[in-house]
Design an enzyme around this catalytic site. Structure first.
Site, PDB file in Angstrom:
ATOM      1  N   CYS A 108       0.632  -1.528   0.169  1.00 58.43           N
ATOM      2  CA  CYS A 108       0.295  -0.167  -0.261  1.00 58.43           C
ATOM      3  C   CYS A 108       0.851   1.637  -0.101  1.00 58.43           C
ATOM      4  O   CYS A 108       2.454   1.106  -0.316  1.00 58.43           O
ATOM      5  CB  CYS A 108      -0.920   0.436   1.261  1.00 58.43           C
ATOM      6  SG  CYS A 108      -0.154   0.109   2.400  1.00 58.43           S
ATOM      7  N   GLN A 109       0.493   2.114   0.402  1.00 54.49           N
ATOM      8  CA  GLN A 109       1.287   3.750   0.449  1.00 54.49           C
ATOM      9  C   GLN A 109       1.934   3.895   0.996  1.00 54.49           C
ATOM     10  O   GLN A 109       3.702   3.774   1.487  1.00 54.49           O
ATOM     11  CB  GLN A 109       0.227   4.910   0.754  1.00 54.49           C
ATOM     12  CG  GLN A 109       0.950   6.690  -0.463  1.00 54.49           C
ATOM     13  CD  GLN A 109       1.611   5.735  -1.010  1.00 54.49           C
ATOM     14  OE1 GLN A 109       1.597   5.428  -2.524  1.00 54.49           O
ATOM     15  NE2 GLN A 109       2.781   7.052  -1.654  1.00 54.49           N
TER      16      GLN A 109
END
Length: 216
Positions: A108-109
């Site tokens: 994810c980020q």
């Protein structure tokens, strides 16, 4: 969000973004990108599979509307973070595309949502899971093959703070890029001030004419 014991018990293996690049190139591991569409559309790893664990809530009902208003008031306008909802089809979508014995690099980020995704995937029977430490935001551009218009480090920002270049990620980028990069955001700030000043003057003038309009 996500159980850290997954890492302590080694149910999930940890990789740095650079190690991820090697793993994808040399051993053919698959990256599962679980970020929302707002981040995915800016930058993604070439060849990755995208199935968000949370995504922008596009429903139109009173409950969602109140959440969006609250989110805006609490700073959503500044950060650009929309209202997200859990993707109830996350596991079923993964199972459609990826077998249980697949080597999955979950990303994810920033690394929080992907850890939560790893927990769900492990409980669903996936055992060869790899977690990206720090998320894609921790990646340097040379670590991974990127597609999209933004560097990985800037994919998670938005709102007025991004427009003005006042996020930590943009400050770090400005330190590398130099004065030309900072000039763009300085001009945006000047433009915003000029616009606000023009609107204020226009409001004052309208206020002066309002009594004569009413009397006429």
């Amino acid at each position: 969000m996500g159980d850290p014991s997954m890492l302590r018990d080694e149910k999930v293996k940890v990789l740095t973004p650079r190690e991820v690049g090697y793993a994808m190139q040399l051993s053919g591991k698959t990256m599962l990108d679980v970020r929302p569409s707002t981040e995915r559309e800016k930058a993604w790893v070439k060849g990755s599979i995208w199935i968000p664990i949370f995504d922008v809530d596009e429903r139109f009902d009173i409950g969602v509307a109140s959440k969006k208003i609250s989110n805006f008031v609490m700073g959503g306008w500044w950060s650009g973070v929309p209202v997200f909802s859990y993707n109830n089809q996350f596991i079923s979508k993964v199972e459609e595309k990826l077998p249980k014995d697949a080597d999955l690099i979950v990303a994810c980020q920033k690394g929080l949502r992907s850890l939560a995704a790893c927990e769900l995937l492990y409980n669903a029977g996936y055992r060869n899971l790899f977690w990206v430490q720090g998320g894609l935001e921790a990646a340097e551009e040379e670590d991974l093959v990127r597609e999209g218009s933004q560097p990985f480090k800037l994919a998670g920002i938005g709102g007025v703070s991004e427009f003005l270049g006042w996020t930590d990620q943009q400050r770090a980028a400005a330190a590398k890029e130099g004065w030309g990069y900072r000039l763009v955001f300085t001009l945006r700030l000047v433009g915003l001030i000029v616009l606000a000043d023009a609107l204020f003057i226009a409001a004052q003038q309208f206020g002066q004419y309002l009594p004569s309009i009413k009397s006429g």
